[in-house]
Design a protein around this motif. Structure first.
Motif, PDB file in Angstrom:
ATOM      1  N   THR A 258     -37.714 -33.410  43.326  1.00 19.77           N
ATOM      2  CA  THR A 258     -36.573 -32.868  44.067  1.00 19.77           C
ATOM      3  C   THR A 258     -36.695 -31.361  44.234  1.00 19.77           C
TER       4      THR A 258
ATOM      5  N   THR B 156     -31.171 -41.180  40.001  1.00 24.72           N
ATOM      6  CA  THR B 156     -30.300 -41.126  38.834  1.00 24.72           C
ATOM      7  C   THR B 156     -29.800 -42.515  38.465  1.00 24.72           C
TER       8      THR B 156
ATOM      9  N   ASN C  50     -31.863 -38.257  45.341  1.00 23.94           N
ATOM     10  CA  ASN C  50     -31.632 -37.836  43.966  1.00 23.94           C
ATOM     11  C   ASN C  50     -30.615 -38.748  43.275  1.00 23.94           C
TER      12      ASN C  50
ATOM     13  N   SER D 284     -38.678 -37.193  38.840  1.00 25.21           N
ATOM     14  CA  SER D 284     -37.667 -37.107  39.891  1.00 25.21           C
ATOM     15  C   SER D 284     -37.153 -35.687  40.031  1.00 25.21           C
TER      16      SER D 284
END
Length: 88
Positions: A69, A36, A32, A65
């Motif tokens: 996740t 980012t 993650n 994303s």
């Protein structure tokens, strides 16, 4: 421009944490964080090149994303819950 190098260095550190991570949750967090940083790199690159369409790609990447996740976390939590029920 130096910010991009710092972000790439941080991504390398997160990749190491993702490979070495003692738990699967550490690996998910590293994935993650890498996503980012990629989003931030796309936004910085879009502002440097003055290309607004790249912001759309950053938005799509951030959405995919986030959804990925969430799905991985749900899958792992259900898998862990199934293992606990099997032991009882």
């Amino acid at each position: 421009m130096y910010v991009l190098w710092v972000l790439l260095f941080l991504m390398i550190l997160y990749m190491i944490r993702g490979v070495k991570g003692p738990t699967i949750w550490d690996r998910l967090l590293a994935l993650n964080l890498i996503a980012t940083k990629i989003i931030v790199i796309i936004v910085i690159f879009a502002s440097l090149q003055d290309e607004a369409f790249l912001l759309d790609f950053a938005l799509l990447y951030s959405l995919s994303s986030f959804i990925g996740t969430i799905f991985i976390a749900l899958f792992l939590s259900k898998q862990r819950l199934g293992k606990r029920r099997g032991k009882r």
